[in-house]
Every structure is written in structure tokens, then in C-alpha cells.
Design a protein around this motif. Structure first.
Motif, mmCIF file in Angstrom:
data_model
loop_
_atom_site.group_PDB
_atom_site.id
_atom_site.type_symbol
_atom_site.label_atom_id
_atom_site.label_comp_id
_atom_site.label_asym_id
_atom_site.label_seq_id
_atom_site.Cartn_x
_atom_site.Cartn_y
_atom_site.Cartn_z
ATOM 1 N N CYS A 111 -5.790 0.185 7.294
ATOM 2 C CA CYS A 111 -5.677 0.694 5.919
ATOM 3 C C CYS A 111 -6.829 1.655 5.610
ATOM 4 O O CYS A 111 -7.984 1.398 5.959
ATOM 5 N N GLY A 112 -6.511 2.745 4.940
ATOM 6 C CA GLY A 112 -7.526 3.718 4.551
ATOM 7 C C GLY A 112 -8.592 3.135 3.641
ATOM 8 O O GLY A 112 -9.724 3.639 3.594
ATOM 9 N N CYS A 130 0.832 -1.210 0.000
ATOM 10 C CA CYS A 130 0.000 0.000 0.000
ATOM 11 C C CYS A 130 0.866 1.260 0.000
ATOM 12 O O CYS A 130 2.006 1.263 0.458
ATOM 13 N N ASP A 140 0.357 3.701 1.883
ATOM 14 C CA ASP A 140 0.244 4.313 3.216
ATOM 15 C C ASP A 140 1.581 4.884 3.693
ATOM 16 O O ASP A 140 2.613 4.215 3.648
ATOM 17 N N GLY A 179 -3.923 0.545 -1.209
ATOM 18 C CA GLY A 179 -4.378 -0.779 -0.792
ATOM 19 C C GLY A 179 -3.373 -1.900 -1.061
ATOM 20 O O GLY A 179 -3.514 -2.993 -0.542
ATOM 21 N N HIS A 239 -1.974 -3.963 5.168
ATOM 22 C CA HIS A 239 -1.614 -3.512 6.517
ATOM 23 C C HIS A 239 -2.843 -3.179 7.338
ATOM 24 O O HIS A 239 -3.910 -2.862 6.795
HETATM 25 ZN ZN LIG Z 1 -3.328 1.184 3.098
#
Ligand SMILES: [Zn+2]
Length: 167
Positions: free
Chosen positions: A94-95, A38, A40, A63, A91
């Protein structure tokens, strides 16, 4: 007042000043593996997986999903640049767990004045199962050999640990 552009360029000058002999690195990843994960900001694959420049391919998107474009990158990574295995790493926190498609479609309609209702932003409700699904997508693409190994993991943003996923 801080300015991101100036900060980044200053950091880069420092980095380049200590670049040493890294200009001689070969294009194919020296350790012959790839990481799909991801975007992130809390995840730093170079740090959590112990990578130096030239070691591995790192493919990132929102993602860490095996989208068509991520698979394209894995194909190039293996068939043209010699990687033999890949980690697929989602993870915790995650958003992508926090929204659904209609929410983004509405947002884009309001802010950009566009109809994006045909676009799937690929949100998902469960990280481990999404990682497993990505592994299946790569395998089922038929674009990588049967002995190309895929290692599914979830990175824990609380501890920095990689936790294996059944896939
Ligand atoms: Zn994420």
C-alpha cells in the motif's frame, strides 16, 4: 496521442450500448454488503469479490481506512440501504506505507504554497494492524448494531488473494 477524456467517453459509449436491463436495478445493494477498501489502482473489488452492478456498496479512500467519512458511508449503507455486513480490506504494498505526514506537509508547502501541517494524511506502518484498527473504529463508533458483521482482510497484490486478518 492518447487522451484520457476521449478514452473514457469511448469506453462509456460501449458500456452504455450493452447496458441491457440494468436501468431497473434497485437502489439498496441486492447482496446486502459493503466493501471498504483502498483506492489503489491494482484493486478491482468488482472483479476480486465477484460483484455485478447493484450488488454491494464499495467505499474507497487512500488506505481503505475507517475515517469519519467512511463510517458515515457505512452508516448510510446499513441504516438507510439495508446492508448487514462489511469487508474492510487493506492490501500489500500500500502507498500509505511509503510516506509520513511531514513529507506531505513539506510537499504541499513547496508546490502549493500552503501550510497543511494540521492535516493528518493517515499514513501507517503496518497494513494488517491498520485494518484491525479500522474495524475497532467502526465498532466503537456505536453507529452500527452489534450484529453488523465486519470481515477484515488484506488483499495480496501479488496473487489477487484475500487473506484474513485477526481483529
Ligand atoms: Zn493502498
Amino acid at each position: 496521442m492518447t487522451n484520457v477524456l476521449d478514452e473514457v467517453l469511448a469506453a462509456n459509449r460501449t458500456y452504455a450500448a450493452g447496458f441491457g436491463d440494468k436501468g431497473n436495478l434497485a437502489m439498496p445493494p441486492a447482496r446486502r454488503f459493503a466493501i471498504l477498501t483502498c483506492m489503489d489502482a491494482r484493486l478491482d473489488p468488482a472483479k476480486f469479490a465477484g460483484l455485478a452492478e447493484g450488488d454491494a456498496h464499495v467505499i474507497r479512500n487512500a488506505g481503505g481506512i475507517a475515517t469519519e467519512d467512511a463510517v458515515r458511508s457505512l452508516v448510510i449503507s446499513h441504516h438507510l440501504l439495508g446492508t448487514r455486513e462489511a469487508f474492510v480490506i487493506g492490501h500489500t504494498d500500500c502507498g500509505m506505507l511509503t510516506f509520513d505526514n511531514p513529507t506531505v506537509h513539506d510537499l504541499l508547502h513547496e508546490r502549493q504554497g500552503v501550510d497543511a501541517s494540521e492535516i493528518d494524511f493517515l499514513p501507517f506502518p503496518d497494513v494488517a494492524s491498520r485494518v484491525a484498527e479500522s474495524v475497532r473504529s467502526v465498532r466503537e463508533s456505536g453507529l452500527l448494531p452489534a450484529d453488523y458483521e465486519l470481515h477484515p482482510f488484506v488483499y495480496d497484490v501479488q496473487s489477487g488473494r484475500l487473506v484474513p486478518v485477526d481483529a
